[in-house]
Scaffold this active site. Structure first.
Site, mmCIF file in Angstrom:
data_model
loop_
_atom_site.group_PDB
_atom_site.id
_atom_site.type_symbol
_atom_site.label_atom_id
_atom_site.label_comp_id
_atom_site.label_asym_id
_atom_site.label_seq_id
_atom_site.Cartn_x
_atom_site.Cartn_y
_atom_site.Cartn_z
ATOM 1 N N CYS A 136 35.393 24.379 -19.035
ATOM 2 C CA CYS A 136 34.340 25.109 -18.337
ATOM 3 C C CYS A 136 33.085 24.862 -19.147
ATOM 4 O O CYS A 136 33.122 24.942 -20.387
ATOM 5 C CB CYS A 136 34.663 26.595 -18.250
ATOM 6 S SG CYS A 136 33.285 27.582 -17.630
ATOM 7 N N THR A 137 31.990 24.552 -18.491
ATOM 8 C CA THR A 137 30.806 24.117 -19.232
ATOM 9 C C THR A 137 30.176 25.225 -20.075
ATOM 10 O O THR A 137 29.301 24.945 -20.888
ATOM 11 C CB THR A 137 29.759 23.521 -18.276
ATOM 12 O OG1 THR A 137 29.508 24.421 -17.187
ATOM 13 C CG2 THR A 137 30.244 22.183 -17.726
ATOM 14 N N GLU A 138 30.608 26.474 -19.890
ATOM 15 C CA GLU A 138 30.097 27.564 -20.731
ATOM 16 C C GLU A 138 30.930 27.810 -21.997
ATOM 17 O O GLU A 138 30.451 28.458 -22.922
ATOM 18 C CB GLU A 138 30.027 28.881 -19.942
ATOM 19 C CG GLU A 138 28.881 28.985 -18.963
ATOM 20 C CD GLU A 138 29.164 28.266 -17.663
ATOM 21 O OE1 GLU A 138 28.200 27.904 -16.969
ATOM 22 O OE2 GLU A 138 30.355 28.052 -17.346
ATOM 23 N N MET A 165 25.015 26.390 -12.485
ATOM 24 C CA MET A 165 26.379 26.924 -12.304
ATOM 25 C C MET A 165 27.125 26.962 -13.651
ATOM 26 O O MET A 165 28.090 26.248 -13.826
ATOM 27 C CB MET A 165 27.143 26.077 -11.283
ATOM 28 C CG MET A 165 26.479 26.027 -9.925
ATOM 29 S SD MET A 165 27.247 24.835 -8.800
ATOM 30 C CE MET A 165 26.688 23.266 -9.472
ATOM 31 N N THR A 200 29.130 21.335 -13.963
ATOM 32 C CA THR A 200 30.170 22.358 -13.954
ATOM 33 C C THR A 200 31.496 21.668 -13.705
ATOM 34 O O THR A 200 31.547 20.668 -12.974
ATOM 35 C CB THR A 200 29.913 23.407 -12.853
ATOM 36 O OG1 THR A 200 31.093 24.206 -12.680
ATOM 37 C CG2 THR A 200 29.584 22.771 -11.527
ATOM 38 N N ASN A 201 32.560 22.163 -14.310
ATOM 39 C CA ASN A 201 33.891 21.601 -14.070
ATOM 40 C C ASN A 201 34.435 22.001 -12.701
ATOM 41 O O ASN A 201 34.910 21.165 -11.927
ATOM 42 C CB ASN A 201 34.875 22.063 -15.148
ATOM 43 C CG ASN A 201 34.673 21.375 -16.475
ATOM 44 O OD1 ASN A 201 35.282 20.354 -16.754
ATOM 45 N ND2 ASN A 201 33.816 21.939 -17.317
ATOM 46 N N THR A 202 34.348 23.293 -12.395
ATOM 47 C CA THR A 202 35.008 23.838 -11.206
ATOM 48 C C THR A 202 34.579 23.150 -9.921
ATOM 49 O O THR A 202 35.415 22.847 -9.054
ATOM 50 C CB THR A 202 34.748 25.347 -11.094
ATOM 51 O OG1 THR A 202 35.288 26.003 -12.249
ATOM 52 C CG2 THR A 202 35.387 25.930 -9.838
#
Length: 230
Positions: free
Chosen positions: A196-198, A10, A83-85
């Site tokens: 956000c991990t991206e 994710m 993932t943060n979300t």
């Protein structure tokens, strides 16, 4: 060494970073041919994103809870949601397992407090920037959270889903994020959370005049800390 259970996919672009950071850090600390003991369950992000966009967080929590159960049965000693979300549904996931979950916002809060920073700008998906599940964990620790304006939030979110999650790193998007970061600094942010991990794929320390808190890196290091803790 405890076994790290990673809920990934994710997106898989950032899950790769988790795996790399964890193994590099274990090797750095222990030397030789050491690497991290990990179990990775990579979900189909298309399904999870559909739950997000439809607001079906209950189904998302059930799905990731089942994944966490699989990791626990496979031998994981604790869980990392990559993932943060999706920490929005951490309580639903925790209800299904008997092992702990490292909360990404708590690990990030600790790093912010270590630097004596009292106000931060938060970048992430629109869910992370606009809803309380993430911000409240920072604010309850006395950290003021500043987010971009509504138009900026929409563009930041679009870049995440339509570019970064697909492995696209564009200079125009980097320039836009740098502009948003500068606006947050001018509004009073003493540091910036890459929530956000991206985003860490796009923005680097040299792109900001204040400290950056890359949640992927912070979260992965905390996983190593727990794995090696005696």
């Amino acid at each position: 060494m405890k076994v790290i259970g990673l809920i990934g996919g994710m997106s898989w672009e950032s899950s790769v970073e988790y795996y790399r950071i964890i193994n590099e850090e274990v090797k750095r600390r222990l030397g030789g041919l050491h690497s991290g003991r990990c179990l990775l369950y990579s979900v189909d992000f298309e399904e999870i994103e559909r739950f997000q966009s439809e607001g079906d967080w209950k189904k998302a929590g059930e799905t990731l809870g089942d994944v966490a159960q699989s990791l626990e049965k496979g031998g994981a000693d604790f869980i990392v949601i990559c993932t943060n979300t999706m920490h929005k549904v951490i309580d639903d996931i925790q209800e299904k397992i008997n092992i702990p979950i490292i909360h990404i916002a708590d690990a990030t809060t600790n790093k912010i407090k270590e630097q004596g920073i009292n106000s931060v700008g938060l970048l992430g998906t629109r869910y992370t920037m606009e809803q309380d599940f993430y911000k409240s964990r920072l604010e309850s620790n006395g950290i003021k959270v500043i987010v971009p304006n509504a138009n900026e939030r929409e563009i930041v979110n679009t870049i995440i889903y339509e570019e970064l999650c697909l492995g696209k790193v564009q200079q125009t998007s980097r320039d836009y994020y740098k502009k948003v970061i500068q606006g947050l600094i001018e509004t009073g942010a003493e540091g910036i959370i890459l929530g956000c991990t991206e985003i860490g794929l796009l923005i680097k320390p040299e792109d900001s005049d204040v400290p950056l808190f890359d949640t992927t890196y912070i979260h992965a290091l905390e996983a190593v800390n727990m794995s090696l803790k005696k």
